[in-house]
Enzyme design. Structure first.
Site, short mmCIF file in Angstrom:
data_model
loop_
_atom_site.label_atom_id
_atom_site.label_comp_id
_atom_site.label_asym_id
_atom_site.label_seq_id
_atom_site.Cartn_x
_atom_site.Cartn_y
_atom_site.Cartn_z
N GLU A 1 42.01 56.77 -15.13
CA GLU A 1 41.58 55.41 -14.77
C GLU A 1 40.06 55.26 -14.91
O GLU A 1 39.30 56.14 -14.51
CB GLU A 1 41.99 55.09 -13.33
CG GLU A 1 41.58 53.67 -12.93
CD GLU A 1 41.73 53.40 -11.44
OE1 GLU A 1 42.87 53.18 -11.00
OE2 GLU A 1 40.71 53.42 -10.72
N ARG B 1 28.87 47.64 -14.70
CA ARG B 1 28.23 46.34 -14.52
C ARG B 1 27.31 45.98 -15.69
O ARG B 1 27.12 44.83 -16.02
CB ARG B 1 27.44 46.32 -13.21
CG ARG B 1 28.30 45.77 -12.07
CD ARG B 1 27.55 45.76 -10.78
NE ARG B 1 27.17 47.14 -10.42
CZ ARG B 1 26.13 47.46 -9.67
NH1 ARG B 1 25.35 46.51 -9.20
NH2 ARG B 1 25.85 48.71 -9.37
N ARG C 1 33.50 59.29 -14.32
CA ARG C 1 32.83 60.59 -14.52
C ARG C 1 33.85 61.52 -15.16
O ARG C 1 34.69 62.10 -14.46
CB ARG C 1 32.35 61.15 -13.21
CG ARG C 1 31.34 60.23 -12.58
CD ARG C 1 30.76 60.91 -11.42
NE ARG C 1 29.80 60.04 -10.78
CZ ARG C 1 29.04 60.43 -9.79
NH1 ARG C 1 29.14 61.65 -9.34
NH2 ARG C 1 28.19 59.61 -9.24
N THR D 1 44.24 60.72 -51.43
CA THR D 1 44.70 61.67 -50.41
C THR D 1 46.19 61.45 -50.22
O THR D 1 46.63 60.31 -50.11
CB THR D 1 44.01 61.39 -49.05
OG1 THR D 1 42.61 61.38 -49.24
CG2 THR D 1 44.37 62.43 -48.02
C1 LIG Z 1 46.99 52.42 -8.53
C2 LIG Z 1 46.23 51.28 -7.90
C3 LIG Z 1 45.39 50.54 -8.71
C4 LIG Z 1 44.65 49.48 -8.18
N1 LIG Z 1 43.82 48.74 -8.99
C5 LIG Z 1 43.15 47.68 -8.49
C6 LIG Z 1 42.33 46.87 -9.32
O1 LIG Z 1 42.20 47.12 -10.52
N2 LIG Z 1 41.70 45.83 -8.78
C7 LIG Z 1 41.83 45.51 -7.45
O2 LIG Z 1 41.24 44.52 -7.01
N3 LIG Z 1 42.60 46.27 -6.63
C8 LIG Z 1 43.27 47.33 -7.12
N4 LIG Z 1 44.07 48.08 -6.29
C9 LIG Z 1 44.13 47.77 -4.87
C10 LIG Z 1 45.28 46.78 -4.53
O3 LIG Z 1 45.07 45.56 -5.17
C11 LIG Z 1 45.32 46.60 -3.04
O4 LIG Z 1 45.75 47.77 -2.44
C12 LIG Z 1 46.09 45.42 -2.51
O5 LIG Z 1 45.78 45.28 -1.16
C13 LIG Z 1 47.58 45.55 -2.65
O6 LIG Z 1 48.00 45.39 -3.91
P1 LIG Z 1 49.55 45.58 -4.30
O7 LIG Z 1 49.66 45.28 -5.71
O8 LIG Z 1 50.02 46.89 -3.83
O9 LIG Z 1 50.18 44.41 -3.44
P2 LIG Z 1 51.65 44.04 -2.98
O10 LIG Z 1 52.69 44.89 -3.59
O11 LIG Z 1 51.77 42.59 -3.16
O12 LIG Z 1 51.58 44.41 -1.45
C14 LIG Z 1 50.62 43.85 -0.61
C15 LIG Z 1 51.10 43.83 0.83
O13 LIG Z 1 52.09 42.86 0.97
C16 LIG Z 1 53.32 43.42 1.42
N5 LIG Z 1 54.36 42.74 0.65
C17 LIG Z 1 54.67 42.95 -0.64
N6 LIG Z 1 55.65 42.12 -1.03
C18 LIG Z 1 55.96 41.36 0.05
C19 LIG Z 1 56.88 40.30 0.30
N7 LIG Z 1 57.70 39.88 -0.68
N8 LIG Z 1 56.91 39.74 1.51
C20 LIG Z 1 56.10 40.16 2.48
N9 LIG Z 1 55.22 41.16 2.34
C21 LIG Z 1 55.14 41.75 1.12
C22 LIG Z 1 53.20 44.89 1.14
O14 LIG Z 1 53.97 45.66 2.03
C23 LIG Z 1 51.72 45.11 1.31
O15 LIG Z 1 51.40 45.32 2.63
C24 LIG Z 1 44.79 49.17 -6.79
C25 LIG Z 1 45.62 49.94 -5.99
C26 LIG Z 1 46.34 50.99 -6.54
C27 LIG Z 1 47.22 51.81 -5.67
#
Ligand SMILES: Cc1cc2nc3c(=O)[nH]c(=O)nc-3n(C[C@H](O)[C@H](O)[C@H](O)COP(=O)(O)OP(=O)(O)OC[C@H]3O[C@@H](n4cnc5c(N)ncnc54)[C@H](O)[C@@H]3O)c2cc1C
Length: 803
Positions: A209, A214, A471, A707
């Site tokens: 990843e 910036r 890094r 080639t």
């Molecule tokens: C591998 C990885 C990469 C990431 N990359 C980025 C990035 O590039 N940019 C960035 O800004 N952030 C990034 N994040 C952080 C991420 O956006 C946050 O952790 C965010 O708070 C949750 O995203 P999610 O997609 O897991 O959300 P969701 O899956 O939508 O979950 C969010 C919350 O809502 C709850 N929830 C989900 N579905 C429902 C539903 N239907 N009803 C009620 N509750 C529900 C879940 O239990 C959880 O608590 C990354 C995280 C990970 C693990």
């Protein structure tokens, strides 16, 4: 004299008139209009002119016609290219029988140079005749058709430009015959298929990843790092999405730009993160369309972190990542492979671990193909999570997110963001060394290696996903210690492939861009079909404009002006000082400034050729002003596993014809042409000046394979050709680089700039192919004979001319 009017229309009288009309060779006439009685347009080939009378790649026809007082002749022209088919009301030249010429009307295509009838470059033509060369011509003026290129001995097929409906049929037929699909299965597979195949074979992968920096300089460094990381064989890389950084824009530092470059120019399978944060559905759809256009095929669908303390749904936007997954599937079907985030300890906002897991399952059921987890510190945490996923029926690949502890500050930062607890035993190790970055970094590497080993041993991980924090060195060290960093020097094809899906089956390119593959990719990025097998049926490849080439990435990764001046000379005194620069580039020895010449305008990187094979000879030629910009030795069947010359699947054999490409002075060209008479049946050549005057003994439209490879159970693969049509496009770029990259370093009209300009205006670009690849390369002898002729006393020279 009849004049082409605005839009290329010629007014006609009621009296019959005979016209000589010609149009750019890149176009085919489709029809006449405006009340002109129907007339027959002779085929381009039948109407081929006397070569010396025509310049600039125009196709002539003789028309006898008359009209009513209000009628006019206007030709609808169709762009005659496999890559870009479009129609235009086009310009044409019109001659009266007295031979006077009207100016062509405007047309939005790069206009070939046009000389009036009877005019041509005097010197080149004369030398050609003196040397008895086969043909003196300008860029090819008749269109290459499928019969000539793909179907030797076949029947003349319909012109694809004239019969739109036949285009698809023809290309699919050609595809089924010429395609080398399966050359490397992974190239044609989507990410989820690659994962499945690797899981079935037990072949563990790694992925990396990155986040968009910036500053533009940071972006350039990151992209250079992609090439390095690619060497180790990651299954994919992913680029994060930050709402504050305008991630979907065309900015140099946007997530979209960085991911697009990784796919197109670095050939990396790439996953673009996308969040719902601060975006309407329409905006998200726009971003997805843009990602698709750029060749991105994988999205990590995320909700994003709240801007304030609490998550608030954007008006007209999505509330959860689940909504985004559903949206992608409903709007784009199965086009994208989708990843989602998983939380081994449960998401911090979730009511419980179980409810979070339930929502994760919903994301997978809605169409997610794989899961990447949040970072964790202990293998047990991940193993417990995977088992819990499996119990509720989640079966897709789950990739553990590995965080590399590299300094105290970044660890604190991440822990704050992810709301995770650092285990006490890690705290105990880090606290005493928290001000010693090197020690923390070493500890981080040890800790990651040990975590990964335990994970791999658990049998629960298909691959490892690293949060590199940009890094790369630490990630490489960990992977090396795990034995997962396997640099394979063998190439899949002799040139760097792009990962854009529309280029999946591209397996042949002109050799000219061998040292500037990114320029080639950029200039052909608008093509919707790529030559396959035998340089396909592309008659007039529509290369993007040279000016377009100066895009951010290619500019920013080249050295700064001060560095270039140190390499290429702060002051040039003569043509010889230019020769010296070429020699320093070849030898790798520092120049008089103590600086190594690591690039030339035509070569982005230090010389890659095996020095023992070519270096001495090339140095000898450059010393005398034969300024080489591209070359390859002849090869008569080396194993495809050869560490330097090999490419393609194992168990095969590779072949090459010796090739040389260089700039040289008019005097040398004159002698060379004399010498080449002796090699007429062995050596093919193209010699062109900046104006496009071209002398060649090669068939006008026939690419020459330089080639090729023969592999078990496959068709012959032929990845590089000398293509006469593309050479004329390359020549524009090659000559322009003298001025745009080198000459521009000096003050306007300074002696140094004048020297570069002189070379640009007067030198010729030459390519030579020795067709007898099983014999010793005769091109060195050709050059030696040329030097010998140049060294003869002048009277002997005259005697020779007399004979
Ligand atoms: C591998 C990885 C990469 C990431 N990359 C980025 C990035 O590039 N940019 C960035 O800004 N952030 C990034 N994040 C952080 C991420 O956006 C946050 O952790 C965010 O708070 C949750 O995203 P999610 O997609 O897991 O959300 P969701 O899956 O939508 O979950 C969010 C919350 O809502 C709850 N929830 C989900 N579905 C429902 C539903 N239907 N009803 C009620 N509750 C529900 C879940 O239990 C959880 O608590 C990354 C995280 C990970 C693990």
């Amino acid at each position: 004299m009849l004049q082409a009017g605005p839009g290329g229309a010629i007014p006609l009288e009621s009296d019959p008139v005979t016209l000589n009309v010609c149009w750019p060779h890149l176009y085919q006439p489709l029809q006449s209009l405006a009340g002109v009685p129907s007339f027959h347009l002779p085929s381009a080939a039948a109407a081929a002119p006397q070569p010396s009378l025509w310049s600039g790649g125009f196709v002539p026809a003789h028309l006898s016609l008359c009209g009513s007082p209000s009628s006019s002749l206007k030709l609808l022209l169709c762009h005659n290219s496999a890559h870009s088919r479009h129609t235009r009301w086009g310009s044409f030249l019109c001659f009266s029988s007295a031979g006077s010429v009207s100016e062509p009307a405007e047309m939005d295509h790069p206009k070939p140079k046009v000389l009036p009838a009877g005019h041509h470059c005097p010197s080149l033509g004369m030398w050609a005749l003196e040397a008895g060369s086969v043909r003196f011509s300008v860029p090819p003026s008749i269109s290459r058709n499928s019969v000539m290129v793909n179907e030797p001995g076949g029947h003349g097929g319909p012109n694809p430009c004239l019969e739109g409906s036949s285009i698809g049929r023809e290309s699919s037929k050609v595809r089924s015959r010429c395609s080398t699909r399966g050359l490397k299965p992974e190239r044609h597979e989507r990410l989820r298929e690659k994962m499945r195949r690797r899981m079935e074979s037990g072949d563990k992968w790694f992925s990396l990843e990155f986040f968009p920096p910036r500053l533009a300089e940071g972006a350039a460094d990151l992209i250079s790092g992609f090439d390095q990381m690619r060497a180790g064989g990651p299954l994919f890389i992913d680029v994060t999405w930050h709402p504050a950084g305008d991630p979907g824009s065309d900015k140099e530092t946007s997530s979209m730009t960085i991911a697009g470059i990784a796919v197109n120019y670095c050939g990396l399978e790439t996953v673009l993160h996308m969040t719902c944060c601060c975006q309407s559905q329409e905006k998200i759809t726009c971003h997805l369309h843009k990602a698709k256009r750029l060749g991105l095929k994988n999205i990590l669908a995320l909700r994003g972190d709240p801007v304030g303390d609490q998550w608030k749904e954007e008006e007209g936007g999505f509330c959860y990542a689940l909504d985004l997954v559903k949206h992608i599937r409903s709007e784009f079907g199965d086009y994208f492979d989708i990843g989602v985030a998983g939380y081994p300890k449960g998401h911090p906002d979730a009511g419980s671990f179980e409810s979070d897991l339930k929502f994760l399952k919903e994301k997978v059921s809605a169409g997610a193909d794989f899961i990447i987890t949040q970072l964790f510190f202990e293998a047990d945490t991940f193993c417990h999570f995977v088992k819990a996923c499996s119990e509720i029926g989640i079966t897709c690949p789950i990739l553990p997110g590995i965080f590399l502890i590299q300094n105290y500050h970044s660890l604190q930062q991440l822990v704050k963001l992810s709301k995770l607890e650092v285990p006490q035993q890690i705290k105990d190790k880090i606290e005493p060394i928290k001000d010693n970055d090197a020690a923390i970094c070493n500890y981080g590497i040890d800790q990651a290696v040990s975590l990964c080993q335990t994970l791999l041993a658990s049998g629960l991980v298909p691959g490892l996903h690293f949060y590199t924090l940009n890094r790369t060195m630490a990630a490489i060290q960990v992977l090396k210690r795990l034995g997962m960093w396997t640099e394979d020097p063998r190439r899949f094809l002799p040139w760097a492939v792009s990962a854009h899906p529309k280029r999946w089956e591209e397996d042949v390119r002109p050799i000219f861009w061998a040292s500037r593959p990114k320029s080639y990719i950029y200039r052909t990025r608008e093509w919707d079909e790529f030559p396959k097998g035998r340089w396909g049926n592309s008659s007039s490849p529509a290369f993007g404009e040279l000016k377009d080439y100066y895009l951010f990435y290619l500019k920013s990764t080249s050295p700064k002006e001060e560095e270039l001046l140190k390499m290429w000379g702060e002051e040039l005194n003569s043509e010889e000082s230019v020769f010296e620069v070429f020699m320093h580039y070849l030898s790798g020895e520092p120049n008089r400034n103590g600086c190594k010449v690591t690039c030339l305008p035509w070569n982005d990187k230090p010389l890659a050729t095996d020095p023992s094979l070519m270096k001495e000879k090339l140095l000898w030629m450059n010393r005398r002003g034969v300024l080489t910009i591209n070359s390859q030795p002849n090869i008569n069947g080396q194993p495809s596993s050869h560490p330097v010359l090999g490419w393609g699947p194992s168990g095969g054999y590779v072949f090459q014809k010796a090739y040389l490409e260089f700039f040289t002075s008019p005097k040398t060209v004159k002698a060379l042409l004399q010498v080449l008479k002796k090699y007429e049946f062995r050596v093919n050549y193209h010699i062109v000046d900046v104006k496009g005057e071209n002398i060649t003994n090669a068939p006008e439209l026939q690419p020459n394979a330089v080639t090729w490879g023969i592999f078990p159970g496959r068709e012959i693969i032929q990845p590089t050709v000398v293509d006469p049509v593309s050479f004329m496009f390359w020549k524009d770029e090659a000559f322009a680089l003298w001025i745009k990259q080198w000459g521009k370093l000096y003050a306007e009209a300074s002696p140094s700039q004048e020297i570069i300009r002189y070379i640009h205006d007067n030198y010729f670009l030459v390519n030579l192919v020795d067709n007898d690849f099983p014999l010793d390369n005769c091109l060195w002898q050709v050059i030696e004979d040329t030097f010998e002729l140049l060294d003869r006393p002048p009277q002997t020279d005259r005697d020779m001319e007399a004979t």
